[in-house]
Design a protein around this motif. Structure first.
Motif, short mmCIF file in Angstrom:
data_model
loop_
_atom_site.label_atom_id
_atom_site.label_comp_id
_atom_site.label_asym_id
_atom_site.label_seq_id
_atom_site.Cartn_x
_atom_site.Cartn_y
_atom_site.Cartn_z
N MET A 99 -7.38 4.60 -7.97
CA MET A 99 -6.37 4.17 -7.00
C MET A 99 -5.26 3.38 -7.68
N SER A 100 -5.59 2.63 -8.71
CA SER A 100 -4.57 1.91 -9.46
C SER A 100 -3.58 2.88 -10.10
N SER A 101 -4.11 3.95 -10.70
CA SER A 101 -3.24 4.96 -11.32
C SER A 101 -2.45 5.72 -10.27
N LEU A 102 -3.09 6.02 -9.14
CA LEU A 102 -2.38 6.74 -8.08
C LEU A 102 -1.23 5.90 -7.52
N SER A 103 -1.44 4.59 -7.36
CA SER A 103 -0.39 3.72 -6.85
C SER A 103 0.83 3.73 -7.76
N LYS A 104 0.58 3.74 -9.07
CA LYS A 104 1.68 3.80 -10.02
C LYS A 104 2.43 5.13 -9.91
N ALA A 105 1.67 6.21 -9.70
CA ALA A 105 2.31 7.52 -9.56
C ALA A 105 3.17 7.59 -8.31
N ILE A 106 2.67 7.05 -7.21
CA ILE A 106 3.45 7.04 -5.97
C ILE A 106 4.72 6.22 -6.14
N PRO A 155 3.97 0.35 2.08
CA PRO A 155 5.42 0.10 2.05
C PRO A 155 6.22 1.21 1.36
N LEU A 156 5.67 1.79 0.29
CA LEU A 156 6.38 2.84 -0.44
C LEU A 156 6.55 4.08 0.43
N VAL A 157 5.46 4.48 1.10
CA VAL A 157 5.54 5.67 1.95
C VAL A 157 6.45 5.41 3.15
N SER A 158 6.30 4.23 3.76
CA SER A 158 7.13 3.89 4.93
C SER A 158 8.61 3.89 4.59
N GLU A 159 8.97 3.28 3.46
CA GLU A 159 10.38 3.22 3.07
C GLU A 159 10.92 4.62 2.77
N ALA A 160 10.09 5.46 2.14
CA ALA A 160 10.53 6.83 1.86
C ALA A 160 10.79 7.60 3.14
N ILE A 161 9.99 7.32 4.17
CA ILE A 161 10.20 7.97 5.47
C ILE A 161 11.45 7.42 6.14
N ASP A 162 11.60 6.10 6.14
CA ASP A 162 12.73 5.46 6.83
C ASP A 162 14.07 5.83 6.20
N THR A 163 14.08 6.04 4.89
CA THR A 163 15.34 6.37 4.21
C THR A 163 15.60 7.87 4.16
N GLY A 164 14.67 8.67 4.69
CA GLY A 164 14.86 10.11 4.72
C GLY A 164 14.44 10.84 3.46
N ILE A 165 13.83 10.11 2.51
CA ILE A 165 13.37 10.76 1.28
C ILE A 165 12.17 11.68 1.56
N LEU A 166 11.30 11.24 2.47
CA LEU A 166 10.08 12.00 2.78
C LEU A 166 10.18 12.58 4.18
N LYS A 167 9.97 13.90 4.29
CA LYS A 167 10.14 14.58 5.57
C LYS A 167 8.81 15.00 6.21
N ASP A 168 7.78 15.26 5.40
CA ASP A 168 6.55 15.84 5.91
C ASP A 168 5.38 15.26 5.13
N LEU A 169 4.42 14.63 5.83
CA LEU A 169 3.30 13.97 5.18
C LEU A 169 1.98 14.60 5.61
N ASP A 181 0.15 -1.47 10.57
CA ASP A 181 1.05 -2.18 9.66
C ASP A 181 2.23 -1.32 9.22
N TYR A 182 2.02 0.00 9.19
CA TYR A 182 3.08 0.89 8.69
C TYR A 182 3.28 2.04 9.69
N PRO A 183 3.83 1.72 10.87
CA PRO A 183 3.96 2.73 11.93
C PRO A 183 4.90 3.88 11.60
N SER A 184 5.77 3.70 10.60
CA SER A 184 6.68 4.79 10.23
C SER A 184 5.91 6.02 9.76
#
Length: 481
Positions: A83-90, A122-136, A167-170
């Motif tokens: 999970m530590s390595s995955l967090s860095k990748a995300i 926070p990383l996934v939420s911000e990517a969604i809020d800024t339009g970087i991520l469209k489909d999860l 905590d991350y409703p986005s």
């Protein structure tokens, strides 16, 4: 680097054959490997260095970050490192500015352990809020074996998952697929979160999840876009689908309900139904047509009994309109000693059936071990309808996996040939025994002329003669081993 008219460098003396390809082809290659391999290519080659951040579809799976050789079960320490390595990748993929457009789809598989939710959320939420991520497509994994899961642990895990979404409703806004494991929703409003908040959710997979052991789960979601619902060993008192207008496929593998495990209300789009279960001695079973009486569009159905007694009770005489649209029917896990003529009732009920797929179950390695839990296997006590003049002129194919020239199988195939005058092919397939069965030899003992799949021409000719004698049929008999 200069590019020629084909988008390939004109100076290729020092390039390998892959690196001289245009970016679109290289991205297509990277899209077919795991994320760790993708990152390694960017480190090893200047030519590939920028490419991972141009990918529009990403799969980031925590299991790709585990050590190659893992103990079973996976230890907490190894999950933590992964999970530590995955967090860095995300962070690398989502926090880095992208000049080449949004990520159209992210498939993310994680463990919610330690404090990694506060890294990933926070990383996934911000990517969604800024339009970087469209489909999860999100899977929250758990390595605990189903039999080792206590009610307290399942409640605790549901609380962790619920807090993550709160905590991350986005995350709800672009969640199209969700997979959850080992959760009890007794204290978490799953219907509100998954069917009201997740307005884009199309595919839901639940493994060992319930609303409180043996409690009814009722789904009434007229605005939901859910089209696929998969349940695996979910101990529900009953699943009541009151309204799911977009539901197209339902799969349920293993239930413990004493009677009918599910009921349908408004499901106008339901086309595929897969029911798989080896019932215990306490389960009484149910009449399938009664469960399906409010459905009218199912065209593909699979029933799997996993070698135990049938959980379907005999059908009545009244035809059921639920079978009218059925085009493919698979009946698997039929114990090898059972007669098969009872299945003619299903053929009578499905006048437009085109493909009938049967799988015979024979595992002597499990015969004695399963009796304690599942009870004695008894032949289906169904009243077999007499052969009538009613024909199924649409049926084109019959397939039997695990075929042996036993009396009950020969009789059934001949009955189908009589009932389906336009039958084009009969495929008889060999089924490899498992390793444990091979060690035990053939069980139960049979004469050498009828216990094995026909492999040479003489044996196959004998089977064809048994099947065709006195039956008018143009069906081609194909042996496949």
């Amino acid at each position: 680097m200069e590019l020629n008219n084909n988008g390939i460098s004109s100076n290729v003396e020092n390039e390998d054959r892959l690196s001289i390809l245009i970016d679109d082809l290289l991205l297509s290659i990277l899209g077919r490997v795991d994320i760790t391999t993708t990152v390694k290519t960017s480190v090893l080659s200047m030519r590939w260095k920028h490419l991972p951040w141009f990918l529009r579809e990403l799969t980031i799976d925590v299991k790709d970050f585990l050590l190659v050789l893992q103990p079973n079960p996976i230890e907490d320490e190894h999950m933590d490192k992964a999970m530590s390595s995955l967090s860095k990748a995300i962070r690398s993929f989502l926090a880095t500015p992208r000049s080449e457009g949004a990520i159209t789809r992210l498939q993310l598989k994680i463990y919610l352990i330690s404090n990694y939710a506060f890294d990933i959320g926070p990383l996934v939420s911000e990517a969604i809020d800024t339009g970087i991520l469209k489909d999860l497509d999100l899977a929250i994994l758990d390595e605990t074996e189903i039999l080792d899961c206590t009610d307290e642990r399942m409640l605790q895990r549901a609380g962790v998952v619920g807090d993550f979404f709160s905590d991350y409703p986005s995350i709800f806004h672009c969640l199209t697929r969700l997979s959850l494991y080992n959760l009890c929703f007794a204290k978490w409003d799953i219907n509100y979160h998954l069917f009201d908040c997740c307005q884009q959710l199309q595919h839901l997979y639940l493994s060992n999840c319930d609303a409180g052991r043996y409690r009814v789960w009722k789904i009434d979601a007229p605005d939901s876009k859910l089209s696929i619902l998969q349940l695996n060993f979910c101990v529900l008192g009953r699943l009541e689908i009151v309204c799911l207008p977009k539901l197209e496929r339902l799969e349920w593998d293993t239930w413990l309900c004493p009677h009918a495990p599910l009921s349908f209300g408004f499901v106008p789009s339901l086309k595929e139904l897969y029911l798989i279960c080896a019932i215990t001695r306490d389960v009484q079973g149910f009449v399938l047509s009664e469960v399906l009486r409010d459905t009218a569009s199912i065209h593909t159905m699979k029933l799997d009994f996993q070698g135990e007694k049938l959980w379907m009770q005999p059908e009545g005489k009244q035809p059921c309109t639920a079978f009218n649209m059925l085009r493919k029917l698979s009946v698997h896990g039929i114990f090898v000693e059972f007669n098969l003529l009872w299945m003619r009732v299903l053929l009578e009920a499905a006048p437009f059936l085109e493909m009938f797929d049967i799988e015979i179950w024979e595992h002597p390695c499990l015969i004695n071990d399963s009796k304690q839990s599942f009870g004695e296997r008894t032949n289906p006590l169904w009243k077999v309808p007499e052969i009538t003049s009613r024909k199924n002129s649409f049926m084109k194919g019959l397939q039997i996996t695990g075929f042996k020239p036993l009396k009950q199988q020969i009789e059934f195939i001949r009955a189908v040939m009589h009932q389906a005058p336009n039958l084009a092919t009969i495929v008889l397939k060999y089924d490899d025994p498992c390793e444990d069965c091979e060690k035990m030899g053939i069980f139960p003992p049979r004469s050498s002329t009828e216990c094995v799949f026909p492999k040479n021409k003489d044996e196959r000719d004998m089977v064809v003669k048994l099947l065709m004698g006195g039956v008018s049929s143009r069906a081609q008999i194909i042996f496949y081993n």
